[in-house]
Scaffold this active site. Structure first.
Site, PDB file in Angstrom:
ATOM      1  N   ASP A  67      12.376 -40.315  32.006  1.00  0.00           N
ATOM      2  CA  ASP A  67      13.439 -39.942  31.066  1.00  0.00           C
ATOM      3  C   ASP A  67      14.471 -39.011  31.700  1.00  0.00           C
ATOM      4  OD1 ASP A  67      11.566 -37.880  31.227  1.00  0.00           O
ATOM      5  OD2 ASP A  67      10.831 -38.197  29.197  1.00  0.00           O
ATOM      6  N   ASN A 137       3.236 -32.940  20.210  1.00  0.00           N
ATOM      7  CA  ASN A 137       3.249 -33.856  19.069  1.00  0.00           C
ATOM      8  C   ASN A 137       2.800 -35.265  19.462  1.00  0.00           C
ATOM      9  OD1 ASN A 137       5.372 -34.808  20.569  1.00  0.00           O
ATOM     10  ND2 ASN A 137       6.979 -34.347  19.071  1.00  0.00           N
ATOM     11  N   HIS A 139       3.969 -37.052  22.010  1.00  0.00           N
ATOM     12  CA  HIS A 139       4.947 -37.952  22.634  1.00  0.00           C
ATOM     13  C   HIS A 139       4.565 -38.241  24.080  1.00  0.00           C
ATOM     14  CE1 HIS A 139       7.837 -34.397  23.869  1.00  0.00           C
ATOM     15  NE2 HIS A 139       7.038 -34.676  24.863  1.00  0.00           N
ATOM     16  N   GLU A 144       9.145 -39.937  20.650  1.00  0.00           N
ATOM     17  CA  GLU A 144       8.714 -38.981  19.649  1.00  0.00           C
ATOM     18  C   GLU A 144       7.942 -39.715  18.538  1.00  0.00           C
ATOM     19  OE1 GLU A 144       8.958 -36.048  20.505  1.00  0.00           O
ATOM     20  OE2 GLU A 144      10.967 -35.246  20.717  1.00  0.00           O
TER      21      GLU A 144
HETATM   22  C1  F6R Z   1       8.631 -35.496  30.921  1.00  0.00           C
HETATM   23  C2  F6R Z   1       8.223 -36.169  29.697  1.00  0.00           C
HETATM   24  C3  F6R Z   1       7.489 -35.467  28.599  1.00  0.00           C
HETATM   25  C4  F6R Z   1       6.518 -34.406  29.091  1.00  0.00           C
HETATM   26  C5  F6R Z   1       5.857 -33.704  27.912  1.00  0.00           C
HETATM   27  C6  F6R Z   1       4.962 -32.575  28.360  1.00  0.00           C
HETATM   28  O1  F6R Z   1       9.326 -36.371  31.768  1.00  0.00           O
HETATM   29  O2  F6R Z   1       8.512 -37.299  29.551  1.00  0.00           O
HETATM   30  O3  F6R Z   1       6.793 -36.423  27.838  1.00  0.00           O
HETATM   31  O4  F6R Z   1       5.543 -35.001  29.900  1.00  0.00           O
HETATM   32  O5  F6R Z   1       6.836 -33.187  27.063  1.00  0.00           O
HETATM   33  O6  F6R Z   1       5.740 -31.580  28.956  1.00  0.00           O
HETATM   34  P1  F6R Z   1       5.069 -30.347  29.689  1.00  0.00           P
HETATM   35  O7  F6R Z   1       4.365 -30.913  30.884  1.00  0.00           O
HETATM   36  O8  F6R Z   1       6.219 -29.463  30.085  1.00  0.00           O
HETATM   37  O9  F6R Z   1       4.138 -29.727  28.728  1.00  0.00           O
END
Ligand code: F6R
Length: 265
Positions: A67, A137, A139, A144
């Site tokens: 992303d 959550n 994702h 989301e």
């Molecule tokens: C990052 C992504 C997100 C993260 C998730 C966890 O490219 O796609 O899904 O993997 O938000 O983020 P952290 O590792 O910062 O807790």
């Protein structure tokens, strides 16, 4: 789903790096799907070390990140391109031309980028191994809750919860990007192998749903229960709400015995 639970986040990073080394030894020109965020940082550090020690090379590797924020180009300090260059790509022997993110820089039409990104992934032969973190959550990527389980790469509006959680990466008074382009859930599901890392107690509820919950668009990561080749690496805190922990530990011990006996690699 293969599940491994370690005491510390460092051990999760070690195992994640070991899995990627293993893949690159078997397939030096592998296509990797990569994630940003705090979870994979230590794993990337381990891979940088391995590359410097000439244990692995990324010279023939192609990467696709999950992303990117809409409207941020690569030199924006909060862009995921900047993150990847700073933490990983600039420190390994990868050809930057082979690294891809779904970038919709300021002025570009973000609605077109998704289909173009999918075409590029397909042209590279698909993703051999997709690294994932998980949001509180549930994702994956920026899919989301309520994302379609059949979604492809597209623009997503971030939830207020995700915005609050990522606020720490933006300057105190700077404007925070509110839209992202993310691989869809169906895109992620097409990766030949998935390696999901989760550490810390704040991930425990999402991990509980991922492993023991019903498949639901309210917890997008649960879709991975339908994938035939997923490995989940957890630290003890992220695993703290799992009800069947004893069983998972026992499975892990049995698996280790089999590997020692038949597949020492
Ligand atoms: C990052 C992504 C997100 C993260 C998730 C966890 O490219 O796609 O899904 O993997 O938000 O983020 P952290 O590792 O910062 O807790």
């Amino acid at each position: 789903m293969e599940l491994m639970i370690f005491e510390t986040p460092a051990a999760v990073a070690d195992e994640g790096a070991r899995r990627i080394r293993h893949l690159l030894h078997a397939r030096p020109d592998a296509v990797l799907g990569l994630a940003t965020g705090s979870t994979p940082l230590t794993m990337y550090e381990r891979l940088v070390r391995d590359c410097r020690q000439k244990r692995i090379s990324f010279a023939a590797v192609t990467t696709f990140n999950l992303d990117e924020y809409v409207g941020l180009d690569g030199d924006h300090p909060q862009s995921y391109r900047h993150y990847m260059n700073e933490h990983f790509f600039s420190k390994i022997d990868i050809d930057l031309a082979n690294t891809h993110l779904p970038v919709a820089a300021a002025g570009a039409n973000p609605l077109r980028i998704g289909a173009e990104y999918e075409t590029k992934i397909a042209a590279a032969g698909g993703i051999d191994l997709q690294v994932l973190g998980i949001g509180r959550n549930g994702h994956i990527g920026f899919n989301e809750p309520t994302s379609s389980l059949g979604s492809r790469t597209r623009v997503k509006t971030l939830t207020r919860e995700t915005l609050a959680s990522n606020r720490r990466f933006f300057p105190a008074h700077g404007k925070q990007a509110e839209l992202a382009i993310t691989m869809g859930i169906a895109t992620i599901m097409e990766a030949r192998k998935v390696l999901l890392l989760a550490t810390g107690e704040e991930k425990a509820a999402a991990v509980e749903q991922l492993i023991e919950g019903p498949v639901s668009a309210m917890w997008p990561a649960t879709t991975l229960q339908y994938h035939g080749n997923v490995t989940v690496l957890l630290d003890a805190a992220a695993a703290s709400r799992l009800k069947n922990r004893d069983y998972y530990d026992w499975v892990q011990q049995q698996q280790q015995k089999l590997v020692q006996q038949f597949d020492a690699d």
